[in-house]
Design an enzyme around this catalytic site. Structure first.
Site, short mmCIF file in Angstrom:
data_model
loop_
_atom_site.label_atom_id
_atom_site.label_comp_id
_atom_site.label_asym_id
_atom_site.label_seq_id
_atom_site.Cartn_x
_atom_site.Cartn_y
_atom_site.Cartn_z
N LYS A 1 8.60 1.15 10.76
CA LYS A 1 8.06 2.21 9.88
C LYS A 1 7.81 3.48 10.69
O LYS A 1 7.14 3.44 11.73
CB LYS A 1 6.74 1.74 9.27
CG LYS A 1 5.99 2.81 8.46
CD LYS A 1 4.78 2.21 7.75
CE LYS A 1 4.02 3.23 6.92
NZ LYS A 1 3.13 4.08 7.71
N VAL B 1 5.29 10.61 -2.39
CA VAL B 1 5.74 10.12 -3.71
C VAL B 1 4.55 10.17 -4.68
O VAL B 1 3.51 9.56 -4.43
CB VAL B 1 6.26 8.66 -3.60
CG1 VAL B 1 6.59 8.10 -4.97
CG2 VAL B 1 7.47 8.60 -2.66
N HIS C 1 4.30 9.28 7.99
CA HIS C 1 2.89 8.84 8.02
C HIS C 1 2.04 9.72 7.10
O HIS C 1 0.86 9.98 7.36
CB HIS C 1 2.37 8.92 9.46
CG HIS C 1 1.39 7.84 9.82
ND1 HIS C 1 1.70 6.74 10.55
CD2 HIS C 1 0.05 7.73 9.58
CE1 HIS C 1 0.62 5.99 10.76
NE2 HIS C 1 -0.39 6.57 10.16
#
Ligand SMILES: Cc1cc2nc3c(=O)[nH]c(=O)nc-3n(C[C@H](O)[C@H](O)[C@H](O)COP(=O)(O)O)c2cc1C
Ligand SMILES: CCCCCCC(=O)C(=O)O
Length: 367
Positions: free
Chosen positions: A230, A288, A254
Site C-alpha cells: 500500500k 474517493v 495516504h
C-alpha cells in the site's frame, strides 16, 4: 442536522460534533495539504463518457478481491485511532463492513485489538495493515495474531518511512482521552504508548527509514497470507513490487498525510495499471467520495477502491450504523452511475474510453 444524503454531509456532521483534536487528527495532512486537496480536484478533472441504449435493467456490483467474493468493490481503508470517532471504534466499523460484505482493513494502530475486532465481527473479509516499524518483532507478532484469527491478507504500508510534517499535529499534539488506548499494540507490547502524544512513541514503535525492497521478502516470510503493498504511486515501484512478490498493489498517497506535493492517487493510477499489465490486482484510495469517483477509478483499472476518512465520519455520526450508511451511499451511487454510464456489471466498466481527462474534449472545440 437533516439526515445525511452524501459523504459531504457526513463530513460536515463530523466537523461539527467531533472534539477539535479528533477532527484535526482525521482531517489534516502534511505541510500545506496540497495533496489532500488534489485528491478531490483530480477526480473532478475526469469526465465519464456514457454509452446509450444498453441493457442496464439489472446491475451487478459484486466482485472478487484475491479470489474472495465481496458485495461491491468498495472497502474500508486502515485508519488509526477510531475510538476518537466513536466509543466502539474499530469494532463498529468492522461490524458495518461485515454486515455489507465488503473488505475491512484494520490498522496496526487500532484502538481495538485483532481479537476484539474478530469477536465483534466474526464474518466478513478482513485484512491487517502493518508498517515497517523500528522493532520488526511488533509486526511479526501482529501478523501471527491476524493469521491465526482468520485474516486473509497483510497490507504492508510502504509510504510511511518517517514521522510526517504535519503543522496541525505540531500545534496540538494528538493525545488519547481517558479510556482510549491503542489496544492492538498493547496486545503485543504492553505499556509502550505515551497517551499524551501518540506521535512521540517509544523507539521500537517509530516508523523506520532503514528500508530496502528486501523488507517485502521479510514480511512475506512471516506469513502464508498474500502481501499487498500500500502506497505505490509510480510504474517503477509497481514493477519492483511485483518482482518482490507483492500479491496486489494499492495505489495511495495516504490521503495526503505523508508527502505533500505528490500526485493525486487517481492521477497516478493509470501509470501503475499500465506497468502492472494485469499481473496482479490494483486497488486505490485517497479522495474517493462519490460513486462516480468509484466508477472513474474502476474504469482506469482499479479492481477496488477503499475509503479512509468517510468511515471515520460515519463512525462519528452513528457508530456502526453510520459507517453502514456511508458505505451504502457509495454503493448506491456506484450502481446509479453504472446505469447512466451504460454498464450492467463491474467488468463492463473497465477500459473502452469510459473515463477521460477533461482536456480530451479540447480537440473537438471549433478553433
Ligand atoms: C486518521 C487517519 C489515520 C490513518 N491511519 C493509517 C494507518 O494506520 N495505516 C495506513 O496504512 N494508512 C492510514 N491512513 C491512510 C488511509 O489508509 C488511506 O490511505 C487514506 O485515508 C485514504 O484517503 P481518504 O481519507 O481521502 O479516503 C490513515 C488516514 C487517516 C485519515
Ligand atoms: C498512533 C501513531 C500513528 C501512526 C500513523 C497512523 C497513520 O498512518 C496516519 O496517517 O495517521
Amino acid at each position: 442536522m437533516a439526515t445525511p444524503v452524501c459523504l459531504d454531509d457526513f463530513e460536515k456532521y463530523a466537523e461539527a460534533h467531533l472534539s477539535r483534536m479528533a477532527w484535526d487528527y482525521f482531517s489534516s495532512g502534511s505541510l500545506e495539504m496540497t495533496t489532500v486537496a488534489e485528491n478531490r480536484k483530480a477526480f473532478h478533472r475526469l469526465r465519464i463518457r456514457p454509452t446509450a441504449l444498453c441493457d442496464v435493467s439489472t446491475r451487478d456490483v459484486t466482485t472478487t478481491l484475491l479470489g474472495e467474493r465481496v458485495a461491491c468493490p468498495i472497502g474500508v481503508s486502515p485508519t488509526s485511532l477510531q475510538c476518537l470517532a466513536h466509543a466502539d471504534g474499530e469494532e463498529a466499523s468492522a461490524r458495518a463492513a461485515a454486515a455489507l460484505d465488503v473488505c475491512y482493513v484494520q490498522s496496526t494502530f487500532s484502538t481495538r485489538s485483532v481479537a476484539d475486532v474478530v469477536a465483534a465481527a466474526p464474518t466478513g473479509l478482513k485484512w491487517l495493515q502493518v508498517f515497517p516499524l523500528t522493532d520488526f518483532g511488533i509486526t511479526e507478532r501482529l501478523i501471527a495474531l491476524a493469521e491465526a484469527a482468520g485474516y486473509r491478507a497483510i497490507v504492508f504500508t510502504v509510504d510511511h518511512p518517517a514521522k510526517p510534517s504535519n503543522w496541525t499535529f505540531s500545534r496540538r499534539p494528538v493525545g488519547l482521552p481517558p479510556g482510549v488506548s491503542i489496544r492492538n499494540i498493547e496486545a503485543v507490547l504492553p505499556g509502550e504508548i505515551d497517551e499524551s502524544n501518540v506521535y512521540a512513541p517509544k523507539p521500537g514503535l517509530k516508523p523506520t527509514g532503514k528500508l530496502s525492497w528486501h523488507v517485502v521478502e521479510r514480511v512475506r516470510q512471516l506469513t502464508k497470507l498474500p502481501v499487498i503493498l500500500k502506497g505505490i504511486l509510480t510504474a517503477e515501484d509497481a514493477r519492483l513490487a511485483i518482482n518482490h512478490g507483492a500479491a496486489a498493489i494499492w495505489v495511495s498517497n495516504h490521503g495526503g498525510r505523508t508527502l505533500d506535493g505528490q500526485p493525486a492517487a487517481i492521477e497516478a493510477l493509470p501509470e501503475v495499471v499500465a506497468a502492472v499489465g494485469g499481473r496482479v490486482e490494483v486497488y486505490m484510495d485517497s479522495g474517493v467520495r462519490t460513486g462516480a469517483d468509484v466508477f472513474k477509478a474502476l474504469a482506469l483499472g482499479a479492481r477496488a477502491v477503499f475509503v479512509g476518512r468517510p468511515v471515520l465520519w460515519g463512525l462519528a455520526y452513528d457508530g456502526a450504523d453510520g459507517v453502514k450508511k456511508v458505505l451504502e451511499i457509495l454503493r448506491e451511487e456506484l450502481d446509479s452511475t453504472m446505469a447512466f454510464g451504460g454498464c450492467s456489471s463491474i467488468g463492463e466498466i473497465v477500459g473502452k474510453l469510459r473515463v477521460v481527462h477533461k482536456s480530451y474534449y479540447k480537440q473537438f472545440v471549433p478553433k
